[in-house]
Design a protein around this motif. Structure first.
Motif, PDB file in Angstrom:
ATOM      1  N   MET A   1      -7.272  11.407  13.534  1.00  0.00           N
ATOM      2  CA  MET A   1      -8.524  10.751  13.925  1.00  0.00           C
ATOM      3  C   MET A   1      -9.724  11.613  13.561  1.00  0.00           C
ATOM      4  SD  MET A   1      -7.625   9.214  17.686  1.00  0.00           S
ATOM      5  CE  MET A   1      -9.375   9.140  18.123  1.00  0.00           C
TER       6      MET A   1
ATOM      7  N   SER B   1       0.861  -1.186   0.000  1.00  0.00           N
ATOM      8  CA  SER B   1       0.000   0.000   0.000  1.00  0.00           C
ATOM      9  C   SER B   1       0.897   1.236   0.000  1.00  0.00           C
ATOM     10  CB  SER B   1      -0.999  -0.026   1.141  1.00  0.00           C
ATOM     11  OG  SER B   1      -0.425  -0.354   2.365  1.00  0.00           O
ATOM     12  N   GLY B   2       0.917   2.019   1.061  1.00  0.00           N
ATOM     13  CA  GLY B   2       1.784   3.198   1.079  1.00  0.00           C
ATOM     14  C   GLY B   2       1.023   4.470   1.322  1.00  0.00           C
TER      15      GLY B   2
ATOM     16  N   ILE C   1     -10.400  11.494   9.805  1.00  0.00           N
ATOM     17  CA  ILE C   1     -11.018  10.238   9.372  1.00  0.00           C
ATOM     18  C   ILE C   1     -12.491  10.205   9.801  1.00  0.00           C
ATOM     19  CG2 ILE C   1     -10.966   7.711   9.646  1.00  0.00           C
ATOM     20  CD1 ILE C   1      -8.662   8.910   7.927  1.00  0.00           C
ATOM     21  N   GLN C   2     -12.741  10.611  11.044  1.00  0.00           N
ATOM     22  CA  GLN C   2     -14.132  10.607  11.525  1.00  0.00           C
ATOM     23  C   GLN C   2     -14.995  11.583  10.742  1.00  0.00           C
ATOM     24  OE1 GLN C   2     -13.240  10.598  16.011  1.00  0.00           O
ATOM     25  NE2 GLN C   2     -15.374   9.940  15.797  1.00  0.00           N
TER      26      GLN C   2
ATOM     27  N   GLY D   1       1.257  -3.888   8.434  1.00  0.00           N
ATOM     28  CA  GLY D   1       0.227  -3.187   7.688  1.00  0.00           C
ATOM     29  C   GLY D   1       0.422  -3.300   6.192  1.00  0.00           C
TER      30      GLY D   1
ATOM     31  N   HIS E   1       1.817   6.236   7.813  1.00  0.00           N
ATOM     32  CA  HIS E   1       0.644   6.442   6.972  1.00  0.00           C
ATOM     33  C   HIS E   1      -0.516   6.584   7.958  1.00  0.00           C
ATOM     34  CE1 HIS E   1       3.526   5.243   4.099  1.00  0.00           C
ATOM     35  NE2 HIS E   1       3.446   3.955   4.342  1.00  0.00           N
TER      36      HIS E   1
ATOM     37  N   GLY F   1      -3.354   7.985   8.394  1.00  0.00           N
ATOM     38  CA  GLY F   1      -4.782   7.801   8.125  1.00  0.00           C
ATOM     39  C   GLY F   1      -5.220   6.350   8.159  1.00  0.00           C
ATOM     40  N   ASP F   2      -4.258   5.442   8.020  1.00  0.00           N
ATOM     41  CA  ASP F   2      -4.559   4.014   8.130  1.00  0.00           C
ATOM     42  C   ASP F   2      -4.199   3.449   9.499  1.00  0.00           C
ATOM     43  OD1 ASP F   2      -5.277   3.811   5.374  1.00  0.00           O
ATOM     44  OD2 ASP F   2      -3.149   3.771   4.867  1.00  0.00           O
TER      45      ASP F   2
ATOM     46  N   ALA G   1      -2.997   5.027   0.407  1.00  0.00           N
ATOM     47  CA  ALA G   1      -3.987   3.983   0.699  1.00  0.00           C
ATOM     48  C   ALA G   1      -5.182   4.553   1.461  1.00  0.00           C
ATOM     49  CB  ALA G   1      -3.346   2.857   1.497  1.00  0.00           C
ATOM     50  N   VAL G   2      -4.958   5.623   2.225  1.00  0.00           N
ATOM     51  CA  VAL G   2      -6.052   6.196   3.007  1.00  0.00           C
ATOM     52  C   VAL G   2      -7.220   6.602   2.104  1.00  0.00           C
ATOM     53  CG1 VAL G   2      -5.022   8.508   3.000  1.00  0.00           C
ATOM     54  CG2 VAL G   2      -6.606   7.886   4.814  1.00  0.00           C
TER      55      VAL G   2
ATOM     56  N   ILE H   1      -7.150   3.384  14.306  1.00  0.00           N
ATOM     57  CA  ILE H   1      -6.761   4.797  14.372  1.00  0.00           C
ATOM     58  C   ILE H   1      -6.837   5.350  15.795  1.00  0.00           C
ATOM     59  CG2 ILE H   1      -7.240   7.114  13.519  1.00  0.00           C
ATOM     60  CD1 ILE H   1      -6.811   5.653  11.180  1.00  0.00           C
TER      61      ILE H   1
ATOM     62  N   ASP I   1     -12.965   4.752  15.304  1.00  0.00           N
ATOM     63  CA  ASP I   1     -12.311   3.964  14.250  1.00  0.00           C
ATOM     64  C   ASP I   1     -13.231   3.697  13.077  1.00  0.00           C
ATOM     65  OD1 ASP I   1      -9.827   3.550  15.630  1.00  0.00           O
ATOM     66  OD2 ASP I   1     -10.948   2.250  16.992  1.00  0.00           O
TER      67      ASP I   1
ATOM     68  N   ARG J   1      -7.166  -1.201   9.876  1.00  0.00           N
ATOM     69  CA  ARG J   1      -7.804  -0.882   8.598  1.00  0.00           C
ATOM     70  C   ARG J   1      -7.148  -1.572   7.421  1.00  0.00           C
ATOM     71  NH1 ARG J   1     -10.843   4.199   8.350  1.00  0.00           N
ATOM     72  NH2 ARG J   1     -10.003   4.673   6.309  1.00  0.00           N
ATOM     73  N   LYS J   2      -5.904  -1.966   7.572  1.00  0.00           N
ATOM     74  CA  LYS J   2      -5.246  -2.718   6.509  1.00  0.00           C
ATOM     75  C   LYS J   2      -4.244  -3.666   7.150  1.00  0.00           C
ATOM     76  CE  LYS J   2      -1.428   0.410   5.514  1.00  0.00           C
ATOM     77  NZ  LYS J   2      -0.787   1.365   4.640  1.00  0.00           N
ATOM     78  N   SER J   3      -3.865  -4.686   6.433  1.00  0.00           N
ATOM     79  CA  SER J   3      -2.955  -5.677   6.986  1.00  0.00           C
ATOM     80  C   SER J   3      -2.335  -6.477   5.859  1.00  0.00           C
ATOM     81  CB  SER J   3      -3.725  -6.615   7.919  1.00  0.00           C
ATOM     82  OG  SER J   3      -2.919  -7.718   8.271  1.00  0.00           O
ATOM     83  N   SER J   4      -1.078  -6.901   6.057  1.00  0.00           N
ATOM     84  CA  SER J   4      -0.449  -7.846   5.133  1.00  0.00           C
ATOM     85  C   SER J   4      -0.062  -9.119   5.870  1.00  0.00           C
ATOM     86  CB  SER J   4       0.782  -7.205   4.477  1.00  0.00           C
ATOM     87  OG  SER J   4       0.398  -6.235   3.525  1.00  0.00           O
TER      88      SER J   4
ATOM     89  N   ASP K   1      -7.566  -3.757  -2.825  1.00  0.00           N
ATOM     90  CA  ASP K   1      -8.694  -3.008  -3.375  1.00  0.00           C
ATOM     91  C   ASP K   1      -8.498  -2.642  -4.842  1.00  0.00           C
ATOM     92  OD1 ASP K   1      -9.969  -2.692  -0.707  1.00  0.00           O
ATOM     93  OD2 ASP K   1      -8.124  -1.593  -0.322  1.00  0.00           O
TER      94      ASP K   1
ATOM     95  N   ASN L   1      -1.119   3.134  10.382  1.00  0.00           N
ATOM     96  CA  ASN L   1       0.073   2.354  10.023  1.00  0.00           C
ATOM     97  C   ASN L   1       1.315   3.228  10.181  1.00  0.00           C
ATOM     98  OD1 ASN L   1       1.266   1.117   6.800  1.00  0.00           O
ATOM     99  ND2 ASN L   1       1.698   0.277   8.795  1.00  0.00           N
TER     100      ASN L   1
END
Lengths: 466, 466
Positions: free
Chosen positions: A246, A158-159, A249-250, A423, A380, A382-383, A162-163, A354, B114, B192-195, A170, A385
């Motif tokens: 947070m 991702s990176g 995102i919310q 992540g 990252h 927003g994720d 991804a947010v 988050i 979240d 929210r994401k995972s590998s 996806d 991560n």
């Protein structure tokens, strides 16, 4: 160097396969030491475990032929794209054959009307975006490195954005893959959605070469947005920055990127990229949309950030200034390394809900201090991560042990917070000890699937599962 | 009634399991004919194949106990949620036990910070949205019926706003499931994401109860948008409407819903819902965003639609008018049925690349005419997914045969256009003949996974795979 044990080698099988491959592939097959070392792990502190030979494949049919030869002799096969993975994915702990897919680098089809394309696995993300630019399209996943699309698919990469645009999970519509018996399958149609049986596409995405060799990928694309703006905002503390994330995102603000840099990284970046950012925690942002939409997003973010003490908020739509800002972010890895001459960076990539981000990042900073380690954090955000990269003097055994302690502590802390040990980098060799801690009995289900699809364990053995 | 053959029954095993379940579950276990019939297929022309008994489970542990009893006696287990599936998913072709999960209907946890929640499988989507409303949150997936979250997960459901929010694949973060051996697993963390290893979450999503029984689902949620507007626009032809949809997708306009109704459906809806829409192909739309964003989206759509001859374009932010418009869309199924008294509707749900949508819909209209069938079309046009519902007099054997011909032709046509035979309903019993046509050798991989995870084929046998 740490964290990779050798597995038992099938010497007779390997020797037989080397002979056959040499005969069939001639110049495109190599057993030279340098090339073999380049095709094993090179990016982190995990040891380099070279394959016995490297073959450069040109088609799915060739990959199938190679797999059949290796299957007949029970020889490991390790797929190789750009070699940018971070957890030992391309190592050959039991020896075997590296299939280099970098010469399968054609964009096979772009369906602009459907916002999708079909590519060979060796196409890199930058090459793809260069190819697409004239059509007003782009592929959004950006893991930093110029990784290959096949490798990004295999690690569920991702990176930074991804947010907004999701991960490879996806953005891959379908893959073509060569299975352990040499059969070539396609996992899905090109429809944008489907309920046709088990989701083999998602099973292959993130399977790290252990279930099949990816020989084609059908990707979703995006239209290049009408407007793009980049921004930076400083915060009095990591908590304040995370709380802002947070809130973003919310709120549902569709930020394209929202990256956290802790104070140490900001200092590193200032020095490396000749910037003069305030040396406190920083968020770097990007907004995509219509002109009016980007303006509105920029304003909403400003208002949210103010609530948490954000200062020095500056947004720009200038392509030059945007590039400079994001170049600094992309150079953060090198900037961090420059903080300590001769050190190796140990990558981590935990991801937490988050709401736990501030707690996790603060705890990581404190734990590093407690262990006497330098571990700058970029995230990252927003994720949820983030990467705490420990800068380690590999000649100092005590420091290496403390770094191992830190990595282990961090992974377990993230799991305890309801998150994951990885992540976006994948399990590979390095994170195997944490997979069961994270998912318990689900790992038995993974092992049963692996056993069913690759009964002789020839596809990238020693990765993901122990 | 068509399209479902009986499988061999294990009479001794079933008899033993019935005895044990009666003893253990008392009042919560039933073998009454009416309740058994209600727990088999009731929604389409596929025949009703009742289970031998129905047990109402109250916890994952109870589901595990039931699975262990059935596993010991090699008795089929069929999970049941709301019974709204369309392809025979809840039928019991080899008899066995229906596990009714509808009483596992608690929202266990909402993490507003979240944007996620954890629910039991029997929670319906409407109950969930009622529960969430006070917190300013909603769960976007809307398949029309008030399906259960467990069932929606199991069929990889989607519906009217997948174009913006994705399908269940995109909105399930993790599941807890009971596997064929009775073991309870959790597929992923709440990150929210995972590998972290194979994507078992996505493997369970869409597995139709054939790999495990879903006992909890962790879902992504959305904030209720600041502004919502609904709109309708008439078009001179289905092609013109579809070309508008293509333009919208290519533009990147983030429509929340974009539904196609062909002329026949518009007529049906006018009559059934007392509306006076122009009786030509229609697009129904919904826009979500900020006030300014929704206004801008509404304007952009208007400009795009004009290019393709769109007329009578009207948008409204009035909640009452929006509800009326969407109620008409949701009642389209009943409106269509009212077109022909006593007829059964035969559901189809092909999904094609957007660029092929006009071609596919026009061909479906023409084919229905050619076969002398009435098959009105509604479509989740932004995904390339549409339903041609054949209205069939089930007492007319010739017409039933022509309807079967139509369904078969449509599925194969969609596959030939690069699409899928099922965008959202799943394979179940009804679509099994098309899965291999669509995915070829990939079906062998699915069968190998099924065999590995459920070697005795006790989990929902006769579904997806033949």
């Amino acid at each position: 160097m740490v964290q990779a044990t050798a597995l038992e080698r099938n010497e007779d099988g390997i020797s037989a396969a080397l002979g056959i491959l040499k005969q069939q592939f001639g110049e495109r097959f190599s057993t030279g030491a340098a090339i073999r070392e380049q095709h094993a792990h090179t990016t982190t502190w995990i040891i380099n475990q070279p394959p016995d030979g490297v073959v450069f494949a040109h088609s799915a049919q060739e990959v199938s032929d190679i797999v059949k030869i290796c299957a007949a002799h029970q020889v490991p096969i390790i797929p190789f794209g750009a070699g940018t993975s971070l957890e030992g994915h391309v190592n050959a702990p039991a020896g075997g054959i590296s299939i280099d897919l970098s010469q399968m680098d054609k964009v096979l089809e772009v369906n602009a009307g459907d916002l999708d394309c079909r590519v060979q696995p060796g196409v890199t993300r930058m090459a793809l975006n260069t190819y697409l630019r004239d059509q007003g399209l782009f592929f959004p996943i950006d893991p930093g490195a110029d990784a290959s699309i096949g490798g990004m698919t295999a690690t569920r990469a991702s990176g930074t954005n991804a947010v907004r645009y999701g991960t490879m999970k996806d953005n891959v519509l379908s893959v073509q893959a060569v299975m352990a018996n040499g059969e070539i399958i396609r996992t899905s149609s090109r429809a944008r959605k489907s309920s046709a049986g088990y989701d083999l596409t998602r099973l292959m995405v993130g399977s790290e070469g252990t279930l099949g060799i990816i020989t084609e990928v059908t990707l979703r694309l995006q239209g290049i947005p009408e407007a793009t703006s980049a921004a930076s905002c400083s915060f009095p503390s990591v908590e304040a920055a995370c709380e802002t994330v947070m809130a973003v995102i919310q709120y549902g603000l569709p930020v394209a990127r929202i990256e956290l840099l802790d104070t140490l990284v900001v200092k590193a970046v200032n020095s490396y990229s000749k910037l003069s950012l305030p040396e406190t925690p920083l968020l770097l942002l990007e907004f995509h949309g219509t002109d009016a939409g980007v303006t509105e997003q920029t304003e909403i973010f400003g208002a949210l950030a103010e609530d948490f003490g954000g200062t020095g908020y500056q947004a720009t739509t200038s392509a030059e200034e945007r590039t400079k800002l994001w170049q600094a972010r992309h150079d953060a890895y090198w900037a961090m390394l420059a903080l300590r001459q001769g050190a190796k960076a140990v990558a981590t990539d935990v991801c937490v809900p988050i709401s736990k981000l501030a707690e996790a990042v603060v705890a990581a900073n404190e734990k590093a201090d407690e262990l006497g380690l330098i571990a700058p954090v970029v995230g990252h955000a927003g994720d949820g991560n983030f990467h705490a990269s420990v800068l380690v003097d590999m000649d100092d055994a005590d420091e290496v042990a403390r770094a191992e302690n830190f990595v282990s502590w961090l992974n377990e802390r993230a799991i305890a917070l309801g998150g994951t040990c990885t992540g976006e980098h994948g399990i590979g060799q390095g994170k195997r000890p944490y997979l069961e801690k994270e998912l318990g009995g689900a790992v038995d289900v993974m092992a049963a699937i692996k056993k069913a699809l690759d009964p002789d364990d020839i596809l990238n053995p020693g990765k993901i599962l122990s």
